[in-house]
Design a protein around this motif. Structure first.
Motif, short mmCIF file in Angstrom:
data_model
loop_
_atom_site.label_atom_id
_atom_site.label_comp_id
_atom_site.label_asym_id
_atom_site.label_seq_id
_atom_site.Cartn_x
_atom_site.Cartn_y
_atom_site.Cartn_z
N SER A 91 0.85 -1.19 0.00
CA SER A 91 0.00 0.00 0.00
C SER A 91 0.89 1.24 0.00
N GLY A 92 0.25 2.40 0.04
CA GLY A 92 0.97 3.65 0.26
C GLY A 92 2.01 3.98 -0.79
N ILE A 93 3.17 4.45 -0.31
CA ILE A 93 4.22 4.95 -1.19
C ILE A 93 4.75 3.86 -2.11
N GLY A 94 4.99 2.68 -1.58
CA GLY A 94 5.53 1.60 -2.41
C GLY A 94 4.59 1.21 -3.52
N TYR A 95 3.32 1.09 -3.19
CA TYR A 95 2.32 0.70 -4.19
C TYR A 95 2.18 1.78 -5.26
N ALA A 96 2.08 3.04 -4.83
CA ALA A 96 1.94 4.14 -5.79
C ALA A 96 3.15 4.23 -6.70
N THR A 97 4.34 4.06 -6.13
CA THR A 97 5.56 4.14 -6.94
C THR A 97 5.65 2.99 -7.93
N ALA A 98 5.27 1.81 -7.49
CA ALA A 98 5.26 0.66 -8.40
C ALA A 98 4.34 0.92 -9.59
N GLN A 99 3.18 1.48 -9.33
CA GLN A 99 2.23 1.78 -10.40
C GLN A 99 2.80 2.81 -11.37
N VAL A 100 3.36 3.89 -10.82
CA VAL A 100 3.89 4.97 -11.66
C VAL A 100 5.04 4.46 -12.53
N LEU A 101 5.95 3.72 -11.96
CA LEU A 101 7.10 3.23 -12.73
C LEU A 101 6.66 2.21 -13.79
N LYS A 102 5.70 1.39 -13.45
CA LYS A 102 5.18 0.43 -14.43
C LYS A 102 4.53 1.16 -15.60
N GLN A 103 3.79 2.21 -15.30
CA GLN A 103 3.15 3.01 -16.35
C GLN A 103 4.18 3.68 -17.25
N ARG A 104 5.35 3.97 -16.71
CA ARG A 104 6.41 4.61 -17.49
C ARG A 104 7.24 3.59 -18.26
N GLY A 105 6.89 2.33 -18.20
CA GLY A 105 7.55 1.32 -19.00
C GLY A 105 8.67 0.57 -18.32
#
Length: 277
Positions: A14-28
């Motif tokens: 959850s939280g920062i780790g989850y959000a960062t994983a999503q953002v980096l995945k979206q960036r390829g």
């Protein structure tokens, strides 16, 4: 155009780790998302992440996760975001040795053990990014957060030393220093407060009533609280920039206290920190 990188992130439930994983995945980027609980690992895998179980309080779990990671990447890794951590509330005089040990096992010892296993991989390839999620409480201390303060101060010291020792290797070290961020941090902290602090036996009994109320408050409990994506944006820069910064402040309180620490006498800063807490 962003060059896709292979990134390991700790604490993605959850939280920062989850959000960062999503953002980096979206960036390829190819994201390896880790979590401690098997249910969270399964959920992350169902969402399309390569998910690994990793418990930073368990050396065997750390070694197993690293072995699995390197088997999936042919022995390479571009970056690690050391995010997983928790906060044990309580006055310093109420923190037993075992409680302090538990705080450091995850926030410091496990985080650095994982990092030390990955440094030889990055050294061989001549490139790497090691990103630590610290805190404004790694810059200044606040009351009733002594275990967490100490763990983040320790993490900052390790990161600063590692940056000096790895100079010239192509491995960059960056510290992210958030203030208040929307996450499950307070909910988890309240559970630890209930498990490890006995307010009835403490000199700080009266203050603990207010502390418990703050930890249970729904929504942001502090001014200037930002979403977890604000931290993810700084991780993106630390990962992708040609020359990443050494420190990334996130939220107004971090900028404020980072500035005040530089200009104020320690006694004056103490007055402000007592009021802020």
């Amino acid at each position: 155009m962003v060059t896709a990188k292979t990134v390991l992130i700790t604490g993605c439930s959850s939280g920062i780790g989850y959000a960062t994983a999503q953002v980096l995945k979206q960036r390829g980027h190819r994201v390896f998302a880790t979590a401690r609980k098997p249910d969270d690992v399964a959920r992350l895998a169902a969402e399309g992440f390569t998910a690994l179980r990793l418990d930073l309080a368990d050396s065997a779990s750390i070694r197993s996760a690293v072995a699995e990671l390197l088997a999936l990447t042919d022995g390479r890794l571009d970056a690690v975001f050391n995010n997983a951590a928790f906060g044990q509330p309580g006055a310093v005089e109420d923190l037993g040795r075992e409680v302090l040990r538990q705080q450091f096992e995850t926030n410091v010892f496990g985080t650095q053990e994982l990092t030390n296993l990955l440094i030889p991989v990055m050294r061989r390839q001549g490139y790497g990014r090691i990103i630590y999620n610290s805190s404004v409480l790694g810059l200044v201390a606040m009351t009733y957060r002594g275990a967490y303060n100490a763990s983040k101060f320790a993490l900052e010291g390790l990161a600063d030393t590692l940056r000096l020792e790895l100079h010239g290797t192509g491995i960059h070290i960056a510290l992210i220093e958030p203030g208040p961020i929307r996450s499950d941090f307070r909910k988890n902290a309240f559970a630890l407060y209930q498990a490890n602090i006995d307010p009835s036996q403490s000199y700080h009994h009266g203050t603990y009533q207010a502390l418990a109320a703050r930890l249970q408050k729904q929504g942001p409990a502090a001014p200037f609280t930002l979403p977890a994506e604000a931290v993810a944006a700084k991780v993106v820069h630390a990962l992708e920039a040609k020359r990443p910064k050494i420190r990334y402040y996130v939220t107004f309180p971090t900028y404020l206290f980072g500035f005040l620490k530089r200009i104020l006498p320690a006694a004056w800063l103490d007055v402000l920190l007592r009021k802020a807490a």
